[in-house]
Motif scaffolding. Structure first.
Motif, PDB file in Angstrom:
ATOM      1  N   PRO A   1      29.907  60.831  40.026  1.00 42.07           N
ATOM      2  CA  PRO A   1      29.020  59.699  40.586  1.00 42.07           C
ATOM      3  C   PRO A   1      28.176  60.400  41.736  1.00 42.07           C
ATOM      4  O   PRO A   1      28.570  61.572  42.409  1.00 42.07           O
ATOM      5  CB  PRO A   1      30.343  58.830  41.151  1.00 42.07           C
ATOM      6  N   LYS A   2      27.057  59.831  41.726  1.00 45.48           N
ATOM      7  CA  LYS A   2      26.224  60.150  42.745  1.00 45.48           C
ATOM      8  C   LYS A   2      26.164  59.759  44.246  1.00 45.48           C
ATOM      9  O   LYS A   2      25.569  59.976  45.109  1.00 45.48           O
ATOM     10  CB  LYS A   2      24.706  59.998  42.214  1.00 45.48           C
ATOM     11  N   ASN A   3      26.908  58.491  44.265  1.00 45.24           N
ATOM     12  CA  ASN A   3      27.022  57.998  45.537  1.00 45.24           C
ATOM     13  C   ASN A   3      28.734  57.765  45.815  1.00 45.24           C
ATOM     14  O   ASN A   3      29.645  57.887  45.083  1.00 45.24           O
ATOM     15  CB  ASN A   3      26.033  56.744  45.659  1.00 45.24           C
ATOM     16  N   HIS A   4      29.000  56.721  46.985  1.00 50.41           N
ATOM     17  CA  HIS A   4      30.114  56.324  47.158  1.00 50.41           C
ATOM     18  C   HIS A   4      30.608  55.122  46.556  1.00 50.41           C
ATOM     19  O   HIS A   4      31.615  54.355  47.158  1.00 50.41           O
ATOM     20  CB  HIS A   4      30.084  56.586  48.822  1.00 50.41           C
TER      21      HIS A   4
ATOM     22  N   SER B   1      31.524  54.167  43.465  1.00 47.91           N
ATOM     23  CA  SER B   1      32.475  54.473  42.227  1.00 47.91           C
ATOM     24  C   SER B   1      33.752  53.669  42.131  1.00 47.91           C
ATOM     25  O   SER B   1      34.371  53.263  41.267  1.00 47.91           O
ATOM     26  CB  SER B   1      32.489  55.852  41.540  1.00 47.91           C
TER      27      SER B   1
ATOM     28  N   SER C   1      34.588  51.007  43.948  1.00 49.03           N
ATOM     29  CA  SER C   1      34.592  49.883  44.274  1.00 49.03           C
ATOM     30  C   SER C   1      35.205  48.732  43.034  1.00 49.03           C
ATOM     31  O   SER C   1      35.094  49.121  42.044  1.00 49.03           O
ATOM     32  CB  SER C   1      33.193  49.275  44.295  1.00 49.03           C
TER      33      SER C   1
ATOM     34  N   GLN D   1      29.632  48.514  41.296  1.00 52.65           N
ATOM     35  CA  GLN D   1      30.125  49.703  40.239  1.00 52.65           C
ATOM     36  C   GLN D   1      28.769  49.926  39.397  1.00 52.65           C
ATOM     37  O   GLN D   1      28.645  51.233  38.945  1.00 52.65           O
ATOM     38  CB  GLN D   1      31.010  49.419  39.528  1.00 52.65           C
ATOM     39  N   ARG D   2      28.107  48.889  39.254  1.00 53.36           N
ATOM     40  CA  ARG D   2      26.980  49.132  38.362  1.00 53.36           C
ATOM     41  C   ARG D   2      25.859  50.034  39.121  1.00 53.36           C
ATOM     42  O   ARG D   2      25.114  50.593  38.499  1.00 53.36           O
ATOM     43  CB  ARG D   2      26.265  47.838  38.034  1.00 53.36           C
TER      44      ARG D   2
ATOM     45  N   SER E   1      26.783  52.760  40.986  1.00 58.11           N
ATOM     46  CA  SER E   1      27.383  53.680  41.315  1.00 58.11           C
ATOM     47  C   SER E   1      26.771  55.084  40.874  1.00 58.11           C
ATOM     48  O   SER E   1      26.870  56.028  41.215  1.00 58.11           O
ATOM     49  CB  SER E   1      28.913  53.721  40.931  1.00 58.11           C
ATOM     50  N   ASP E   2      25.845  54.883  39.803  1.00 56.59           N
ATOM     51  CA  ASP E   2      25.395  56.096  39.073  1.00 56.59           C
ATOM     52  C   ASP E   2      23.825  55.961  39.507  1.00 56.59           C
ATOM     53  O   ASP E   2      22.910  56.796  39.047  1.00 56.59           O
ATOM     54  CB  ASP E   2      25.158  56.057  37.712  1.00 56.59           C
TER      55      ASP E   2
END
Length: 193
Positions: free
Chosen positions: A29-32, A34, A36, A42-43, A45-46
């Motif tokens: 994942p590129k952020n925080h 994932s 959730s 979630q959608r 998260s990438d």
């Protein structure tokens, strides 16, 4: 087929298999977002934007780095939210600008009714457009000082381009922070200053 050709094909196949084995099974994942429970979060998260969910971690990071918070409130059913994600948040250049200058927080409107109600009051206080998405800019102490709804990628129909809105919010944060802190709407506390 000659023996040399078969050996060549086997070497290529082994090389490709070795590359696949050394690659991670799934992208990290590129952020925080994932972890959730929200499908909307979630959608995202990438996405290349380094999103945080609403919470103390985001506010601590904003204070630590002395950056304004870009707050994006949306919902899975909101077509304008999806359009803004596609036009802006999925674009690497835009994401790099956001990541360098803001702490980005994404909120699912449907997931927390109390928070959503507080944000709607702030929206009304600031005379921002009602509805979703809510794009807001806050100080690290949680004071709302600017925002809007949907911002297009390019200026159109009297709406500024999202990049211009980001640049204006950043400029105001850097030059008017004392006044903003004194006069803005405290979203975290829910009180006017």
């Amino acid at each position: 087929m000659t023996q040399a050709r078969i050996c060549g094909w086997l070497l290529i196949a082994l090389h490709i298999a070795g590359m696949a084995a050394s690659s991670p099974a799934a992208p990290l994942p590129k952020n925080h977002l994932s972890g959730s429970r929200s499908v909307y979060l979630q959608r995202a998260s990438d996405q290349p934007v380094e999103w945080y969910p609403w919470g103390e971690e985001a506010w601590r990071k904003a204070r630590e780095l002395n950056r304004p918070v870009l707050l994006d409130v949306g919902a899975i059913w909101c077509s304008w939210c999806n359009l803004m994600d596609h036009e802006s948040y999925l674009q690497p250049e835009m994401a790099a600008f956001i990541n360098q200058n803001f702490i980005a927080v994404k909120v699912d409107f449907d997931a927390d009714p109390k928070l959503s109600a507080k944000l709607e009051r702030a929206q009304a206080f600031m005379n921002l457009p009602a509805g979703l998405p809510l794009t807001a800019f806050l100080t690290p102490s949680g004071v709302l000082y600017s925002g809007g709804g949907y911002f297009p990628a390019k200026a159109e129909k009297g709406k500024p381009a999202f990049r211009a809105a980001l640049e204006e919010a950043l400029k105001r944060y850097r030059t008017e922070r004392t006044q903003i802190e004194r006069e803005g709407f405290g979203v975290i506390s829910g009180e006017t200053k």
